[in-house]
Design an enzyme around this catalytic site. Structure first.
Site, PDB file in Angstrom:
ATOM      1  N   GLU A 258       0.804  -1.232   0.000  1.00  0.00           N
ATOM      2  CA  GLU A 258       0.000   0.000   0.000  1.00  0.00           C
ATOM      3  C   GLU A 258       0.837   1.283   0.000  1.00  0.00           C
ATOM      4  O   GLU A 258       0.828   2.049   0.967  1.00  0.00           O
ATOM      5  CB  GLU A 258      -0.999  -0.029   1.168  1.00  0.00           C
ATOM      6  CG  GLU A 258      -1.945  -1.220   1.029  1.00  0.00           C
ATOM      7  CD  GLU A 258      -3.153  -1.214   1.973  1.00  0.00           C
ATOM      8  OE1 GLU A 258      -3.239  -0.328   2.825  1.00  0.00           O
ATOM      9  OE2 GLU A 258      -3.989  -2.108   1.818  1.00  0.00           O
ATOM     10  N   GLU A 362      -4.127  -9.013  -0.943  1.00  0.00           N
ATOM     11  CA  GLU A 362      -4.535  -8.870   0.472  1.00  0.00           C
ATOM     12  C   GLU A 362      -5.996  -8.512   0.576  1.00  0.00           C
ATOM     13  O   GLU A 362      -6.500  -7.672  -0.168  1.00  0.00           O
ATOM     14  CB  GLU A 362      -3.701  -7.785   1.170  1.00  0.00           C
ATOM     15  CG  GLU A 362      -3.963  -7.729   2.674  1.00  0.00           C
ATOM     16  CD  GLU A 362      -3.359  -6.487   3.339  1.00  0.00           C
ATOM     17  OE1 GLU A 362      -2.149  -6.256   3.192  1.00  0.00           O
ATOM     18  OE2 GLU A 362      -4.124  -5.751   3.993  1.00  0.00           O
TER      19      GLU A 362
END
Ligand SMILES: *[C@@H]1O[C@H](CO)[C@@H](O)[C@H](O)[C@H]1NC(C)=O
Ligand SMILES: *[C@@H]1O[C@H](CO)[C@@H](O)[C@H](O)[C@H]1NC(C)=O
Ligand SMILES: *[C@@H]1O[C@H](CO)[C@@H](O)[C@H](O)[C@H]1NC(C)=O
Ligand SMILES: *[C@@H]1O[C@H](CO)[C@@H](O)[C@H](O)[C@H]1NC(C)=O
Ligand SMILES: *[C@@H]1O[C@H](CO)[C@@H](O)[C@H](O)[C@H]1NC(C)=O
Ligand SMILES: *[C@@H]1O[C@H](CO)[C@@H](O)[C@H](O)[C@H]1NC(C)=O
Length: 522
Positions: A258, A362
Site C-alpha cells: 500500500e 490482500e
C-alpha cells in the site's frame, strides 16, 4: 419457484459418506452461523477426493444454516430440465471460450499469525497448518510473507535498524522470522512443495525515510539512484538471499505494501510512500537492476506492482508499464479489496495490458471503522469474501490471497490496534481454535480451482442477476468442469444451466449458500 420436479431432483441426489471428519459445531449466541472447533481431541477435515466421477455431477455445498462442504452426487441421466422455463436465471457456459489461467489461492504468514500459532500446543499448530495446506484442508498454493514488521507485529522493526548502515553490514533476519514465519512456512512446504511465496515489505529501515519512522507519512530520502534508494534495493536482495540460505525460495515480490498510505496524514500505519512515477524510477534505476544482478530476474521472481486498492490501479501503473526500461522487470499487478466492488478497473487493465497477470494480494474482513473487527461465525462476511473472489475472477484476476492466516479472539495482536477478522482464530485462554464460515466458503475456490485452471466464458441468457447472485466457471488441469455459485438470498434460486453437460438442466441452490458443481469434461 420450486417445481415438484426439482423437489424430486433433490431426493435423487445421493448424500455420500467420505473420509471427511464432520465439523464440531459451536453456535455462539451472537453468531449468524456457527464455527467448527478444533482441539487436541478433535478437528474436522475436508476430503473431497475424488472431486468428480464420470457421468455424475459432484456437488459440494456450504451454507449459513447447516452445511460445510456437504457432498452429493447426481447421475447425469437423473438431471431434469425445467422445460416450463420457470427458472429464475438461465446461464450458458461456453467451454471453448478460454480466459485467464489461475496462479492460486492462499493466505499470509505474518508475525501475528506466528505469535498465535506459537500459543497453541505443537500438535494443534501443526493441525492448523494442515487445515490450510494439506490435502484434507484448503490446499493453499500461494502465500504472502511480510518482510520485517507490519502493523500485525508486536513492535515496529526492520532487518537493519543500525543508523546509516548503507552497506547493510548489520542486516539480519530477526527472531520474528525464525519463530513466527520460517518455522511454519517449512511446515506448509511439507504439505505442498509447489507453494508460491511472495514477499512484501511495509516500510524500509527508518533511517532511509524522510520521517525517520517505520510508520506514518514518509518516503525514501534522496533521489532515485541515490545511496538511499540503492541501499533499499540491496535490502531486498539481502532478504531473498537470507531466506534462500535457509532453504526457502520465493516465487514473487511486491516492492511495497500500500504505497498510497505513505502520503495519507494521520493514518499512522507502517508504510513507505511511492507514487507510480516514483515506483517506476525505483524499479528502473535501483530495484530491477539489483535483483537482476543477484540472479533474481523475471524468470526467477515475479515482480508485482501496486499492492494497493483498485482505485489507484490505472494511474499508478501507467508510468511503470508504459516505459520499456521499467516494464522489462514487471510480471503483474497485485490489488487489495478495501475499496470494494471496483473490479471493472481490472478488466480495463487487462484490455490495456494483457501480458501482465492480476492477483488479489490482500483482503480481510473487519476493516470497516464502525464494525467489530473479529466477529464469531459471521456468514455475511463469508458471502462478502466469495462475492469479492468471484467478481475478481470474472474481471481477469488470477487468484486471491487472504491476510493473516490466524488471529486471536480480539483480531490481533497488532501494535497499532488495527485489529481484523480472520478465517481461523485461536482461543486466548484454552488450547482451541475455530474455523469461521469464511474458511469453508473460501475453500470452494482454493480446493477445486487449482493452479493452471482456466476460466470459461458464461452468458446470462435470461433472468435477473442482482448483487445477491454470483457465479463463475473453470476448467481444471485434470479436465474437470467447475461451476461455482453464490446465493445470498434468503430464498432458494433455480438456475437452468446449458453447456455444462450435453443437455440443459435445472438446479436449485439453497438459501444463503455457496455451491460447487464438478463434472469431468467429455
Ligand atoms: C464460444 O467461444 C468461442 C471462443 O471465444 C467463440 O468463438 C464461439 O463463438 C462461442 N460460442 C458461442 C455459442 O457463443
Ligand atoms: C554492526 O556491524 C558491525 C560490523 O560487523 C559490528 O561491529 C557492530 O557491532 C554491529 N552493530 C550492531 C548494533 O549490531
Ligand atoms: C515434514 O514431514 C516429515 C515427515 O513427513 C517430518 O519428519 C518433518 O518433521 C516435517 N517437517 C516439518 C518442518 O514439519
Ligand atoms: C466486474 O466487477 C464489477 C464490479 O465489482 C462487477 O459488477 C461485475 O459484475 C464484474 N464483471 C463480471 C463479468 O462479473
Ligand atoms: C457480520 O459482518 C457484517 C459485515 O462486516 C456486519 O455488518 C455484521 O454486523 C456482522 N454480524 C455480526 C452478528 O457480528
Ligand atoms: C475460549 O475458552 C473458554 C474456556 O474454555 C470458553 O469459555 C470460551 O467460550 C472460549 N471462546 C470461544 C470463542 O469459544
Amino acid at each position: 419457484m420450486m417445481s415438484t420436479q426439482l423437489i424430486a431432483l433433490s431426493l435423487i441426489a445421493i448424500c455420500i459418506t467420505t473420509l471427511s471428519l464432520a465439523c464440531q459445531v459451536r453456535q455462539h449466541t451472537e453468531g449468524e452461523s456457527f464455527v467448527c472447533v478444533c482441539n487436541e481431541a478433535y478437528c474436522d477435515s475436508i476430503n473431497t477426493e475424488p472431486n468428480s466421477l464420470p457421468d455424475h455431477l459432484t456437488i459440494f455445498q456450504t451454507d449459513k444454516s447447516s452445511h460445510r462442504f456437504a457432498k452429493s452426487l447426481i447421475h447425469v441421466s437423473d438431471l431434469i430440465y425445467d422445460s416450463n422455463q420457470l427458472a429464475d436465471v438461465r446461464v450458458k457456459i461456453n467451454t471453448t471460450d478460454r480466459k485467464q489461467k489461475i496462479i492460486g489461492f492462499g493466505g499470509a504468514f505474518t508475525d501475528a499469525a506466528g505469535i498465535n500459532l506459537n500459543k497453541l500446543p505443537d500438535s494443534l499448530a501443526d493441525k492448523l497448518i494442515e487445515d490450510y495446506f494439506g490435502p484434507n484442508g484448503l490446499q493453499y498454493t500461494v502465500s504472502r510473507v511480510v518482510m520485517a514488521s507490519s502493523d500485525f507485529s508486536d513492535r515496529p522493526y526492520s532487518y537493519d535498524d543500525v543508523e546509516n548502515d548503507f552497506e547493510l553490514k548489520n542486516f539480519s533476519l530477526t527472531h520474528d522470522d525464525h519463530q513466527y514465519k520460517i518455522k511454519y512456512i517449512k511446515k506448509a512446504f511439507n504439505w505442498t512443495s509447489q507453494l508460491k511465496l511472495f514477499a512484501s515489505p511495509w516500510s524500509s529501515p527508518k533511517w532511509l525515510k524522510t520521517n525517520g519512522e517505520i510508520n506514518g507519512l514518509g518516503i525514501l530520502k534522496g533521489d532515485p539512484g541515490s545511496i538511499y534508494w540503492k541501499t533499499y534495493a540491496n535490502y531486498f536482495v539481502k532478504f531473498f538471499q537470507a531466506y534462500e540460505a535457509l532453504g526457502i525460495d520465493f516465487w514473487g515480490l511486491t516492492p511495497g505494501n500500500e504505497p498510497s498510505v505513505g502520503f495519507i496524514p494521520f493514518l499512522k500505519l507502517p508504510s513507505l510512500g511511492f507514487s507510480g512515477a516514483m515506483m517506476a524510477e525505483f524499479i528502473k534505476r535501483d530495484l530491477g537492476p539489483a535483483l537482476k544482478a543477484a540472479g533474481y530476474d523475471k524468470n526467477k521472481l515475479k515482480l508485482m506492482v501496486l499492492d494497493d486498492n483498485i482505485p489507484y490501479l490505472m494511474n499508478f501503473v501507467w508510468p511503470i508499464l508504459s516505459d520499456p526500461e521499467v516494464n522489462q522487470y514487471v510480471s503483474g499487478v497485485a490489488y487489495h479489496w478495501y475499496a470494494q466492488s471496483m473490479h471493472e478497473a481490472l478488466t480495463q487493465f487487462h484490455s490495456m495490458y494483457p501480458e501482465y497477470f492480476i492477483l488479489s494480494s490482500e483482503a480481510c474482513e473487519g476493516f470497516r471503522a464502525n464494525e467489530k473487527a473479529l466477529t464469531i461465525g459471521n456468514w455475511t462476511r463469508a458471502e462478502n469474501v466469495v462475492a469479492d473472489v468471484i467478481e475478481g475472477l470474472n474481471n481477469w484476476s488470477s487468484g486471491w490471497v487472504d491476510w493473516n492466516l490466524v488471529l486471536d479472539e480480539t483480531g490481533g495482536p497488532n501494535w497499532l490496534q488495527n485489529a481484523a477478522d480472520a478465517f481461523i482464530f485461536i482461543n486466548n485462554t484454552s488450547p482451541e481454535y475455530y474455523k469461521q464460515p469464511m474458511f469453508y466458503a473460501f475453500g470452494h475456490f482454493s480446493k477445486f480451482i487449482q493452479p493452471g485452471s482456466i476460466r470459461l466464458g458464461h452468458t446470462i441468457i435470461e433472468g435477473e442477476v442482482d448483487a445477491n447472485i454470483k457465479m463463475t466457471t473453470f476448467l481444471s488441469p485434470s479436465n474437470d468442469l467447475i461451476f461455482t455459485f453464490l446465493n445470498r438470498n434468503q430464498k432458494p434460486i433455480e438456475l437452468s444451466i446449458s453447456g455444462f453437460v450435453d443437455k440443459p438442466f435445472t438446479f436449485t441452490f439453497g438459501p444463503r449458500s455457496i455451491t460447487t458443481i464438478i463434472k469431468p469434461l467429455k
